[in-house]
Write a protein that holds these residues in place. Structure first.
Motif, short mmCIF file in Angstrom:
data_model
loop_
_atom_site.label_atom_id
_atom_site.label_comp_id
_atom_site.label_asym_id
_atom_site.label_seq_id
_atom_site.Cartn_x
_atom_site.Cartn_y
_atom_site.Cartn_z
N PRO A 145 17.60 8.87 -26.48
CA PRO A 145 18.22 8.77 -25.16
C PRO A 145 19.19 9.89 -24.86
N ASP A 146 19.84 10.50 -25.87
CA ASP A 146 20.79 11.58 -25.61
C ASP A 146 20.12 12.95 -25.58
N GLY A 147 18.78 13.04 -25.57
CA GLY A 147 18.09 14.33 -25.49
C GLY A 147 17.77 14.93 -26.83
N GLN A 148 18.24 14.39 -27.97
CA GLN A 148 17.98 14.89 -29.30
C GLN A 148 16.64 14.37 -29.79
N PRO A 149 15.96 15.08 -30.67
CA PRO A 149 14.68 14.60 -31.22
C PRO A 149 14.89 13.26 -31.89
N SER A 150 13.89 12.45 -31.75
CA SER A 150 13.96 11.13 -32.37
C SER A 150 13.80 11.26 -33.89
N THR A 151 14.11 10.24 -34.60
CA THR A 151 14.07 10.25 -36.07
C THR A 151 12.66 10.46 -36.58
N ALA A 152 11.65 9.78 -35.97
CA ALA A 152 10.26 9.93 -36.42
C ALA A 152 9.76 11.36 -36.20
N ALA A 153 10.11 11.97 -35.07
CA ALA A 153 9.65 13.34 -34.79
C ALA A 153 10.28 14.33 -35.75
N SER A 154 11.56 14.18 -36.07
CA SER A 154 12.22 15.11 -36.99
C SER A 154 11.63 15.01 -38.39
N ARG A 155 11.24 13.80 -38.84
CA ARG A 155 10.64 13.66 -40.16
C ARG A 155 9.27 14.36 -40.21
N ALA A 156 8.46 14.21 -39.19
CA ALA A 156 7.16 14.89 -39.16
C ALA A 156 7.30 16.40 -39.16
#
Length: 350
Positions: free
Chosen positions: A277-288
């Protein structure tokens, strides 16, 4: 808990106590009272039916003593003796054939014994402001016929009194008249039959119906059942009303929550995939992304390729990158033919 709180309110507790007391009274007092009167009326009717079907007999056969056998009431008997006119008494405030009446009671001495019977000679109509004219009973020995009747009850606050020189009693009770006159009498009386010596206005036999007592008793039983059921009905109605009111009160809050959820869903749908929601990459996307970078670093660091012969007949070896994907290395057909000829020449000459 909500139902229990409703029941334990002071108003419902007070109503419950009143209804329970009323129901107990219906089952233990009111209904038995009316049903008991119905039983007494049925018993009286049975006695009258039996007595009227039997012949008149001497008094000594039915009532040999001064004590009355209840089963002998209404029996027709015959007795010989004489009237004691000087001990006569009146019963006022009676209603016979739907008109006011005065009942005349005259003691009767039984011949050949010391027994005295109270005789109900019948009735006369009252006169205003005085004592009605009452025909005197015949003097001397008389043989009369009548029906045995049980003595009426006596009220504790009412007794005999003299009214213009005439003895007056509130009920037909031999004990009361005997006390007032000083003459002991049997504890029952005779209701004189029509056309007998000394008879006056005829008092008819009671009608042989049970009256409304049975229906009254059943009504009290019905009231005892309906009263608790009525309270239960109104209690359930109030509980349902309170639940509807609570549901109506909670509806606006639920609608507001639903609207907030719809706004949140819209915001989520408008964000790019893989972002928070704050514009930062989500946790799942950063792990991939981290896994992909790690694979690229490992490929760059190895720098060697291992070739395996997969042993396909008539074809050259297949090279497989030990880190990367497996790829089929398809050899040139002309180079394969040249290599085969060179190998055959070296082996066999040529």
């Amino acid at each position: 808990m909500h139902v229990l709180r409703t029941i334990l309110r002071p108003g419902w507790i007070a109503l419950g106590v009143v209804v329970v007391a009323f129901a107990v009274a219906c089952f233990t007092m009111l209904a038995p009272w009316q049903l008991g009167k119905n039983s007494d009326t049925e018993r009286r009717n049975d006695l009258i039916r039996t007595a009227t079907s039997l012949e008149t007999v001497p008094l000594a056969e039915v009532a040999p003593s001064s004590t009355l056998d209840p089963s002998a009431e209404w029996r027709g008997v015959e007795v010989t003796g004489r009237y004691l006119e000087d001990q006569q008494a009146l019963v006022r405030l009676r209603n016979i054939q739907e008109r006011p009446a005065v009942v005349v009671l005259t003691p009767f001495a039984v011949d050949g014994s010391d027994r005295v019977l109270l005789i109900n000679r019948g009735f006369v109509r009252p006169v205003e402001g005085g004592v009605p004219d009452i025909p005197a009973p015949p003097a001397g020995e008389q043989t009369i016929e009548g029906r045995i009747r049980a003595a009426e009850s006596v009220s504790a606050d009412r007794g005999s009194r003299a009214d213009n020189g005439v003895l007056t009693v509130p009920s037909i009770n031999p004990g009361l008249v005997g006390t007032a006159t000083g003459t002991p009498m049997d504890d029952f009386y005779l209701q004189l039959s029509p056309d007998q010596p000394g008879s006056l206005g005829e008092i008819p036999l009671p009608q042989l119906d049970t009256g409304p007592y049975l229906s009254y008793g059943l009504q009290w039983l019905a009231f005892g059942i309906m009263a608790p059921l009525g309270v239960l009905y109104f209690l359930i109605a109030e509980i349902r009303s309170r639940r509807r009111a609570a549901a109506a009160k909670a509806a606006p809050a639920a609608e507001a929550t639903a609207e907030t959820g719809d706004v949140a869903d819209a915001e989520t749908a408008s964000r790019p995939a893989g972002t928070a929601p704050d514009g930062q990459p989500s946790t799942a996307a950063s792990r991939a992304e981290r896994r992909r970078q790690m694979r690229e670093e490992l490929r760059a660091a190895s720098g060697t390729t291992v070739v395996h012969n997969v042993g396909r007949i008539g074809h050259g070896p297949v090279a497989e990158d030990t880190v990367g994907d497996v790829r089929d290395a398809t050899p040139d057909p002309r180079s394969q033919d040249g290599d085969v000829r060179d190998k055959l020449s070296r082996r066999y000459g040529g």
